[in-house]
Enzyme design. Sequence first.
Site, PDB file in Angstrom:
ATOM      1  N   ASP A 149       0.793  -1.151  -0.125  1.00  0.00           N
ATOM      2  CA  ASP A 149       0.069   0.074   0.082  1.00  0.00           C
ATOM      3  C   ASP A 149       1.012   1.308   0.029  1.00  0.00           C
ATOM      4  O   ASP A 149       1.904   1.145   0.622  1.00  0.00           O
ATOM      5  CB  ASP A 149      -0.990   0.054   1.270  1.00  0.00           C
ATOM      6  N   ILE A 150       0.438   2.415  -0.751  1.00  0.00           N
ATOM      7  CA  ILE A 150       1.442   3.539  -0.872  1.00  0.00           C
ATOM      8  C   ILE A 150       1.219   4.445   0.366  1.00  0.00           C
ATOM      9  O   ILE A 150       2.110   5.115   0.527  1.00  0.00           O
ATOM     10  CB  ILE A 150       1.151   3.935  -2.154  1.00  0.00           C
TER      11      ILE A 150
ATOM     12  N   ASN B 196     -13.283  -3.894   2.193  1.00  0.00           N
ATOM     13  CA  ASN B 196     -14.317  -2.839   2.389  1.00  0.00           C
ATOM     14  C   ASN B 196     -15.175  -2.921   1.237  1.00  0.00           C
ATOM     15  O   ASN B 196     -14.816  -3.271   0.061  1.00  0.00           O
ATOM     16  CB  ASN B 196     -13.727  -1.529   2.741  1.00  0.00           C
TER      17      ASN B 196
ATOM     18  N   GLU C 286     -13.178   2.668  -1.108  1.00  0.00           N
ATOM     19  CA  GLU C 286     -12.715   3.847  -2.005  1.00  0.00           C
ATOM     20  C   GLU C 286     -12.528   3.580  -3.326  1.00  0.00           C
ATOM     21  O   GLU C 286     -12.411   4.516  -4.312  1.00  0.00           O
ATOM     22  CB  GLU C 286     -11.625   4.347  -1.184  1.00  0.00           C
TER      23      GLU C 286
ATOM     24  N   HIS D 168     -10.594  -5.552  -3.310  1.00  0.00           N
ATOM     25  CA  HIS D 168      -8.961  -5.763  -2.781  1.00  0.00           C
ATOM     26  C   HIS D 168      -9.160  -6.131  -1.278  1.00  0.00           C
ATOM     27  O   HIS D 168     -10.124  -5.646  -0.551  1.00  0.00           O
ATOM     28  CB  HIS D 168      -8.285  -4.559  -3.070  1.00  0.00           C
TER      29      HIS D 168
ATOM     30  N   HIS E 113      -7.046  -5.977   2.133  1.00  0.00           N
ATOM     31  CA  HIS E 113      -5.722  -5.108   2.895  1.00  0.00           C
ATOM     32  C   HIS E 113      -5.145  -6.334   3.504  1.00  0.00           C
ATOM     33  O   HIS E 113      -6.002  -7.230   4.615  1.00  0.00           O
ATOM     34  CB  HIS E 113      -6.117  -3.962   3.681  1.00  0.00           C
TER      35      HIS E 113
END
Length: 121
Positions: free
Chosen positions: A33-34, A94, A102, A107, A109
């Site tokens: 993750d950035i 999510n 978002e 995806h 995490h």
Amino acid sequence: MTYDDKNIFAKILRGEIPCKKIYEDEYVLSFYDINPQKKIHALVIPKGKFIDLDDFASKASEKEISGLIKGINTVAKKLKISSDTGKGYRALANINENGGQEVPHLHFHLFGGEKVGKMVE
């Protein structure tokens, strides 16, 4: 909601945006993750055009479903956070607006490398 080919993960999958890759196979791509929220914060995304987990559950093939689950486990092992190589991790997806999604591409995490804390705050 329809899948948007202009979302950031679609662009990463097409190679239009670089990522710090952790793992890739025919079903998933994983990268860091950035904007990490924990010591280890990775993303695992399916390569198919799935908006969220509900969309994935209704449209993905058995091979895609198995590939995603195995991909999450493979990444956790590579990061040394899986239950057999580390102290554990949290896998979080999510779903839609109320779930805090978002990016409209499924995806997961993966958080680890330290105590993750409360599930919901």
